[in-house]
Design a protein around this motif. Structure first.
Motif, short mmCIF file in Angstrom:
data_model
loop_
_atom_site.label_atom_id
_atom_site.label_comp_id
_atom_site.label_asym_id
_atom_site.label_seq_id
_atom_site.Cartn_x
_atom_site.Cartn_y
_atom_site.Cartn_z
N VAL A 587 0.67 -1.22 0.05
CA VAL A 587 0.06 0.06 -0.15
C VAL A 587 0.94 1.28 0.17
N TYR A 588 0.73 1.86 -0.98
CA TYR A 588 1.46 3.38 -1.45
C TYR A 588 0.67 4.35 -1.08
N GLU A 589 1.28 5.73 -1.02
CA GLU A 589 0.67 6.80 -1.28
C GLU A 589 0.24 7.10 -2.63
N TYR A 590 -0.78 7.61 -3.00
CA TYR A 590 -1.32 7.94 -4.22
C TYR A 590 -0.62 9.22 -4.64
N MET A 591 -0.36 9.36 -6.13
CA MET A 591 0.47 10.13 -6.81
C MET A 591 -0.66 10.78 -7.69
N GLU A 592 -1.08 12.14 -7.52
CA GLU A 592 -2.18 12.81 -8.12
C GLU A 592 -1.97 12.70 -9.93
N HIS A 593 -0.75 12.94 -9.96
CA HIS A 593 -0.36 13.38 -11.41
C HIS A 593 0.12 12.19 -12.26
N GLY A 594 0.01 10.84 -11.60
CA GLY A 594 0.49 9.61 -12.14
C GLY A 594 2.03 9.70 -12.53
N SER A 595 2.46 9.06 -13.65
CA SER A 595 3.85 8.73 -13.79
C SER A 595 4.37 9.87 -14.73
N LEU A 596 5.64 10.07 -14.77
CA LEU A 596 6.48 10.98 -15.68
C LEU A 596 6.15 10.41 -17.17
N ALA A 597 5.94 9.27 -17.58
CA ALA A 597 5.55 8.76 -18.88
C ALA A 597 4.34 9.39 -19.25
N ASP A 598 3.29 9.49 -18.17
CA ASP A 598 1.96 10.06 -18.68
C ASP A 598 1.94 11.62 -18.93
N ASN A 599 2.95 12.16 -18.49
CA ASN A 599 2.92 13.54 -18.40
C ASN A 599 3.99 14.32 -19.45
N LEU A 600 4.58 13.34 -20.28
CA LEU A 600 5.49 14.06 -21.23
C LEU A 600 5.05 14.74 -22.35
N LYS A 601 3.81 14.41 -22.58
CA LYS A 601 2.96 15.21 -23.54
C LYS A 601 2.09 16.44 -22.95
N ASN A 602 2.34 16.68 -21.61
CA ASN A 602 1.38 17.75 -21.06
C ASN A 602 2.16 18.98 -21.18
N ILE A 603 1.42 19.98 -21.54
CA ILE A 603 2.12 21.24 -21.69
C ILE A 603 2.59 22.14 -20.45
N GLU A 604 1.92 21.59 -19.20
CA GLU A 604 1.85 21.98 -18.05
C GLU A 604 3.40 21.80 -17.41
N LEU A 605 4.04 20.63 -18.02
CA LEU A 605 5.41 20.32 -17.84
C LEU A 605 6.54 21.02 -18.48
N ASP A 606 6.73 22.38 -17.84
CA ASP A 606 7.57 23.04 -18.45
C ASP A 606 8.84 22.82 -18.17
N TRP A 607 9.88 23.66 -18.82
CA TRP A 607 11.18 23.32 -18.27
C TRP A 607 11.74 23.27 -17.12
N GLU A 608 11.14 24.35 -16.32
CA GLU A 608 11.43 24.68 -14.85
C GLU A 608 11.09 23.09 -14.14
N LYS A 609 10.01 22.71 -14.34
CA LYS A 609 9.32 21.60 -13.76
C LYS A 609 10.14 20.18 -14.27
N ARG A 610 10.57 20.24 -15.43
CA ARG A 610 11.67 19.03 -15.96
C ARG A 610 12.93 19.06 -15.17
N PHE A 611 13.40 20.16 -14.84
CA PHE A 611 14.79 20.35 -14.44
C PHE A 611 14.58 19.85 -12.95
N ASP A 612 13.51 20.26 -12.21
CA ASP A 612 13.02 20.10 -11.00
C ASP A 612 12.92 18.36 -10.53
N ILE A 613 12.16 17.89 -11.72
CA ILE A 613 11.91 16.36 -11.73
C ILE A 613 13.26 15.56 -11.81
N ALA A 614 13.98 16.10 -12.86
CA ALA A 614 15.63 15.32 -12.87
C ALA A 614 16.15 15.48 -11.68
N MET A 615 16.14 16.80 -11.06
CA MET A 615 16.88 16.93 -9.77
C MET A 615 16.37 15.98 -8.62
N GLY A 616 15.08 15.84 -8.48
CA GLY A 616 14.52 15.01 -7.51
C GLY A 616 14.72 13.51 -7.66
#
Length: 791
Positions: A587-616
């Motif tokens: 049993v895991y915590e639920y992640m609202e936005h799903g996986s990175l794969a699901d969001n790569l075509k989401n325009i909300e995933l701007d360059w700032e968010k992508r850098f933060d994702i790489a960092m995290g």
């Protein structure tokens, strides 16, 4: 979440009813999202309002809505597929006369692209039409109006033309563009059409596709494409489609709406009940709407229970919250595998026939299907008395399925012969689960909220600091307990495990109830299937049902006890487990936005968010490699295993049972089997070289390359790396060539070039063939953090 959203709408309506507003926005003025309760245009008669409308948590669209209904009824939206942030977003009528919607005050999301000279103003009329007009030099000129760009609704005296169409919303709480269209086709005829979520399956379903225009009373040959409904309930179009409301004649508020279920309905407003009543609809049988249950599934209708969807035997639901995705097979066809057929009586799959045959026996029809490897099943029925004989349709796809007791034919679904008995028993057992009703799904976009009160923030940080001290002390005790190996004596009830890790032990019945019978699938992989569930205490959880194995409970609990000690903000948090009989669940915590794969075509995933994702992601992997009590190799780092929370913060998932080794152990014979996913696997796996933490580093580098380029890499990923290297370093022209590799989904003006160059540089170091040339995850974190500190 739905309750919060509906409460927000009611508060939103109550606030608007007490505000004093006008119906005009003048040149040089703006409407602000932060003042959504007062920055509203209201028609002179008070029937309609225009302003920022909440479509999710801290997400807004500029809309027009009918104000008199008990819940606001949206009739038009400017940015239904791209909501703006709840901070600093605004709609501005510029000095140049352009009406512009800005996200966070700077990114243009929508515009009328008009440039009238002067004296321009925006007005909301009593009809619900929002009009940009100018009265300069004694002339009244209209430059733009909302009536010319409808969304899912047509209001009285609003024209539907060759250049416009109605597009249904995804659901009643998600206003994004859905799968159904009402439009003028190429033959000048008004039609209803389904366009699936995969954009591959599409079909016209109204009027009945097997009837020609003249058989339905329509006219093809006309020089205009125009349709309208008037205030007394009469609809008329240029193709001779004519209908009237049941309460025809009364001058009341009406609307013609293409609903999320694909049915076109005419509504009349009841002033007494403050609600809408259906006074005409295009389709009487809900299952006649194509795509309503998705591929490989059947639609059934009951006058009491309503419409329901179920997978055919041998298939499982993809997403029970959205049946448009249908079902997927539980099996894989093997070469020369024998097939058999399962009969579904009084049912049909409409369209996508591979071939059509007449006067064949059932066995001959089945043999026609078996001849082709891509035949999924057959439709077979006897013709009527006037035209005797049989009809056989072999099916390329099983779509638009419907079960009706009066239908004279049967469906025969093709399945592996050695598994058909199992699938039939499983189908009977899970039938109640497959009939789970679709849940209301909100628009899956959440924006960062406004900053908290300063004083409150100080208190919060003090509390966090004290909690951190307590956690540190507890961690020291746990480390001591772990080093002394006391946890190896776990009892069969798992009490020691719960005490050491704060894990909760769930029963299988509890988790079955939490997931409504394992109904809502949100992911699947080699290790098992993940379901969304709601625990007894109200927490939303992701529940992973592991593939059955012969491992004992003690072995499973020993592994889980180690996982329980992995505690990092960039690792998915595990709340509990179930080890009951052969059932193994986490049993895991639920992640609202799903996986990175699901969001790569989401325009909300701007360059700032992508850098933060790489960092995290790098921080999470560095913790696994160097900071936790055991040396943990992930072995399958890929976009599908990087999950995003409501603020797009990255958390590495599926590290749980990957590989746990003693620190300093660099090679293990159990690593003889290749692990990972094609396109992300390090060369060591292929060439049987010693496996170290550098295999995760390589996979991380490939993830970052995909994060930057947006390109698929399952095939020939070596070429992609070479191409990126050439653009990064070729000809010495780094500034201009780096832009050629960036994901074309995003605008190039909105990013920090130095950050992107750093990401690419780090990624290329990670994917070196020689593992010794790759940096460690700790070094990657240091490189990325150094850049952030310098900026």
């Amino acid at each position: 979440m739905n309750l919060i959203f509906l409460t927000l709408l009611l508060l939103f309506q109550a606030t608007l009813s007490s505000s004093t507003t006008s119906n005009t926005l003048n040149q040089g003025s703006s409407l602000s999202v932060e003042n959504a309760d007062t920055d509203v245009l209201v028609s002179p008669n008070g029937d309609f309002s225009a302003g920022f409308f909440p479509v999710g948590e801290n997400a807004f669209s500029f809309a027009i809505w009918f104000t008199k209904s008990s819940v606001p009824t949206v009739v038009w939206m400017a940015n239904r597929d791209q909501p703006v942030n709840g901070r600093r977003s605004k709609l501005s009528l510029t000095e140049d006369g352009d009406l512009v919607l800005l996200d966070v005050g700077r990114v243009r999301f929508w515009s009328t692209e008009t440039t009238p000279s002067s004296h321009v103003k925006l007005q909301l009329y009593d009809s619900g039409n929002l009009v940009l007009r100018s009265a300069a030099f004694g002339e009244d000129v209209v430059y733009w109006e909302s009536f010319e760009s409808p969304t899912d609704t047509l209001l009285p005296n609003q024209n539907l033309t060759m250049n416009t169409r109605l597009v249904a919303s995804v659901s009643r709480t998600n206003y994004s563009s859905g799968y159904y269209h009402f439009y003028f086709d190429d033959d000048n005829t008004l039609r209803l059409r389904f366009q699936g979520p995969d954009r591959v399956v599409a079909s016209v379903y109204w009027p009945a596709p097997w009837l020609g225009p003249f058989q339905t009373g329509r006219f093809r040959y006309n020089i205009s494409k125009s349709a309208t409904i008037n205030s007394i309930g009469d609809f008329a179009s240029s193709d001779n489609l004519i209908f009237s409301a049941l309460d025809h004649g009364a001058k009341i508020n009406r609307r013609l709406t293409l609903d999320p279920d694909g049915n076109l309905r005419l509504y009349s407003f009841d002033e007494k009940t403050k609600s809408w009543t259906v006074t005409w609809q295009a389709i009487s049988s809900p299952c006649n709407v194509h795509g309503i249950c998705g591929p490989n599934s059947m639609c059934s209708y009951d006058h009491v229970l309503g419409r329901s969807c179920s997978c055919v035997p041998g298939y499982k639901v993809k997403d029970s919250s959205n049946w448009a995705f249908g079902c997927e097979p539980r099996f894989e066809w093997r070469h020369n595998q024998e097939s058999s057929f399962h009969r579904i009586a009084n049912a049909e799959f409409y369209g996508y026939d591979k071939n059509f045959y007449e006067n064949l026996s059932l066995k001959e029809c089945e043999e026609k299907c078996l001849f082709f490897s891509d035949c999924k099943g057959i439709q077979y029925h006897m013709s009527n008395v006037a035209n005797p004989g049989s009809r056989c349709y072999t099916k390329h796809l099983l779509v638009n399925g419907a079960h009706t007791s009066s239908f004279p034919g049967d469906v025969h679904v093709r399945l592996p012969k050695d598994k058909i008995s199992y699938f039939e028993k499983l189908h009977t057992k899970l039938k109640s689960e497959q009939y789970c009703s679709s849940k209301l799904v909100l628009l899956d976009r959440t924006y960062n909220k406004a900053k908290e009160n300063g004083g409150l923030k100080v208190l919060l940080w003090v509390a966090i600091a004290l909690a951190g001290v307590e956690i540190t002390c507890v961690s020291v005790v746990l480390s001591f307990l772990y080093c002394s190996r006391k946890e190896s004596k776990l009892n069969s009830h798992g009490y020691t495990l719960a005490a050491l890790t704060r894990f909760q032990k769930f029963t299988y019945a509890e988790l079955r109830k939490a997931t409504a019978g394992f109904c809502n699938t949100i992911g699947a992989g080699g290790g098992g299937t993940v379901y969304k569930g709601v625990l007894a205490d109200g927490r939303v959880a992701a529940i992973k049902r592991l593939t059955e194995s012969n491992g004992g409970e003690a072995e499973f609990l020993a592994e889980v006890s180690t996982i329980g000690r992995l505690n990092h903000m960039n690792l998915i948090e595990i709340w509990g487990y179930c080890a009951e009989g052969r059932h193994r669940l986490l049993v895991y915590e639920y992640m609202e936005h799903g996986s990175l794969a699901d969001n790569l075509k989401n325009i909300e995933l701007d360059w700032e968010k992508r850098f933060d994702i790489a960092m995290g992601t790098s921080k999470g992997l560095a913790y696994l490699h160097e900071e936790c009590l055991e040396w943990v190799l992930h072995c399958d780092v890929k976009p599908e295993n990087i999950l995003l929370d409501s603020n797009y913060n990255a958390k590495v998932a599926d590290f749980g049972l990957s590989k746990l080794l003693n620190r300093g152990e660099c090679h293990d014979p159990s690593f003889s089997r290749i692990r990972g996913t094609r396109g992300y696997m390090a060369p060591e796996w292929v060439y049987n070289l010693p496996i170290t933490s550098k295999v995760d580093v390589y996979s991380y580098g490939m993830v970052v390359i995909k994060l930057v380029t947006g390109r698929e890499m399952a095939d020939q990923h070596g070429r992609l790396v070479t191409w990126v290297k050439e653009k990064m370093y070729g000809d010495g022209d780094r500034e201009s060539r780096i832009e050629e590799i960036l994901d074309p989904m995003l605008e190039l003006g909105e990013f920090d070039k130095e950050k992107i160059k750093l990401l690419v540089k780090v990624a290329l170091q990670c994917v070196e063939e020689d593992k010794d040339a790759r940096p460690s995850m700790k070094q990657i974190v240091e490189m990325l953090e150094y850049h952030n500190n310098q900026h």
